[in-house]
Design an enzyme around this catalytic site. Sequence first.
Site, PDB file in Angstrom:
ATOM      1  N   ASP A  75       0.841  -1.188   0.000  1.00  0.00           N
ATOM      2  CA  ASP A  75       0.000   0.000   0.000  1.00  0.00           C
ATOM      3  C   ASP A  75       0.883   1.248   0.000  1.00  0.00           C
ATOM      4  O   ASP A  75       1.837   1.344   0.761  1.00  0.00           O
ATOM      5  CB  ASP A  75      -0.904  -0.014   1.234  1.00  0.00           C
ATOM      6  CG  ASP A  75      -1.945   1.080   1.209  1.00  0.00           C
ATOM      7  OD1 ASP A  75      -2.284   1.587   0.123  1.00  0.00           O
ATOM      8  OD2 ASP A  75      -2.439   1.436   2.303  1.00  0.00           O
ATOM      9  N   CYS A 107      -7.818  -2.037  -5.595  1.00  0.00           N
ATOM     10  CA  CYS A 107      -7.006  -2.174  -4.397  1.00  0.00           C
ATOM     11  C   CYS A 107      -7.992  -1.984  -3.243  1.00  0.00           C
ATOM     12  O   CYS A 107      -9.201  -2.122  -3.445  1.00  0.00           O
ATOM     13  CB  CYS A 107      -5.847  -1.175  -4.385  1.00  0.00           C
ATOM     14  SG  CYS A 107      -6.296   0.536  -4.713  1.00  0.00           S
ATOM     15  N   ALA A 109      -8.997   0.756  -1.394  1.00  0.00           N
ATOM     16  CA  ALA A 109      -9.895   1.901  -1.552  1.00  0.00           C
ATOM     17  C   ALA A 109     -10.019   2.379  -2.996  1.00  0.00           C
ATOM     18  O   ALA A 109     -10.812   3.272  -3.282  1.00  0.00           O
ATOM     19  CB  ALA A 109      -9.417   3.061  -0.673  1.00  0.00           C
ATOM     20  N   GLY A 110      -9.247   1.820  -3.912  1.00  0.00           N
ATOM     21  CA  GLY A 110      -9.289   2.261  -5.302  1.00  0.00           C
ATOM     22  C   GLY A 110      -8.625   3.604  -5.518  1.00  0.00           C
ATOM     23  O   GLY A 110      -8.949   4.315  -6.465  1.00  0.00           O
ATOM     24  N   LEU A 111      -7.670   3.953  -4.647  1.00  0.00           N
ATOM     25  CA  LEU A 111      -7.033   5.268  -4.734  1.00  0.00           C
ATOM     26  C   LEU A 111      -5.523   5.237  -4.969  1.00  0.00           C
ATOM     27  O   LEU A 111      -4.949   6.256  -5.343  1.00  0.00           O
ATOM     28  CB  LEU A 111      -7.314   6.075  -3.459  1.00  0.00           C
ATOM     29  CG  LEU A 111      -8.773   6.427  -3.220  1.00  0.00           C
ATOM     30  CD1 LEU A 111      -8.934   7.100  -1.861  1.00  0.00           C
ATOM     31  CD2 LEU A 111      -9.302   7.319  -4.330  1.00  0.00           C
ATOM     32  N   GLY A 112      -4.880   4.115  -4.751  1.00  0.00           N
ATOM     33  CA  GLY A 112      -3.425   4.078  -4.868  1.00  0.00           C
ATOM     34  C   GLY A 112      -2.930   3.061  -5.866  1.00  0.00           C
ATOM     35  O   GLY A 112      -2.509   3.396  -6.971  1.00  0.00           O
ATOM     36  N   ARG A 113      -2.975   1.802  -5.468  1.00  0.00           N
ATOM     37  CA  ARG A 113      -2.391   0.747  -6.299  1.00  0.00           C
ATOM     38  C   ARG A 113      -3.117   0.583  -7.630  1.00  0.00           C
ATOM     39  O   ARG A 113      -2.471   0.476  -8.682  1.00  0.00           O
ATOM     40  CB  ARG A 113      -2.365  -0.567  -5.517  1.00  0.00           C
ATOM     41  CG  ARG A 113      -1.369  -0.517  -4.360  1.00  0.00           C
ATOM     42  CD  ARG A 113      -1.494  -1.692  -3.441  1.00  0.00           C
ATOM     43  NE  ARG A 113      -2.540  -1.436  -2.445  1.00  0.00           N
ATOM     44  CZ  ARG A 113      -2.701  -2.148  -1.342  1.00  0.00           C
ATOM     45  NH1 ARG A 113      -1.908  -3.173  -1.086  1.00  0.00           N
ATOM     46  NH2 ARG A 113      -3.655  -1.848  -0.487  1.00  0.00           N
TER      47      ARG A 113
END
Length: 176
Positions: A75, A107, A109-113
């Site tokens: 993460d 991922c 939260a759908g915000l990084g990976r």
Amino acid sequence: MGANGTLVECKRGESDAVVFRFLIFDAPSPSSVTAYVKLMQKYNVRHIVRACGQTYSAEAFEKQGMVVHGWSFDDGAPPTQTVIDNWLNLLEQEKNKSPPETIAVHCVAGLGRAPILVALALVEYGGMPPLDAVGYVRGRRKGAINQVQLNWLMRYKPRHQEGNEGSLSCAGCAVM
């Protein structure tokens, strides 16, 4: 429980021919898998990339003919070389499909990976500069991609250069 995602279409140059569709979303929980299966069916998803640890059984998706790829990385970090290789191999496999199938990526939260993988695809196949790719993704997923991931993408050397035979242009990308 509902499920939603951000659909990004990538078109070849000035034409209307869609090369890739990416559906970025957060991780399903065991109680929301059914809603996510319906979301994947709505967008004709055949490949789901799970860029985080397993939070659900892939069985419900696999029963619908979808392949769940478990390509986890830390993460907040950029993807590992193995994840990059697997991701680009999948894109190579899917780039000439007609019509193109949607590739779903998630991922926690759908915000990084997940967004950094989509931004990588825009750099690799769309010929987008890294900052443009990140800005494009952030414009559709508020808060996506952190500074560590951005710095990594800025240093990344694309394997596909614009103008090469395998290069595609995402100048006509659209979000639906």
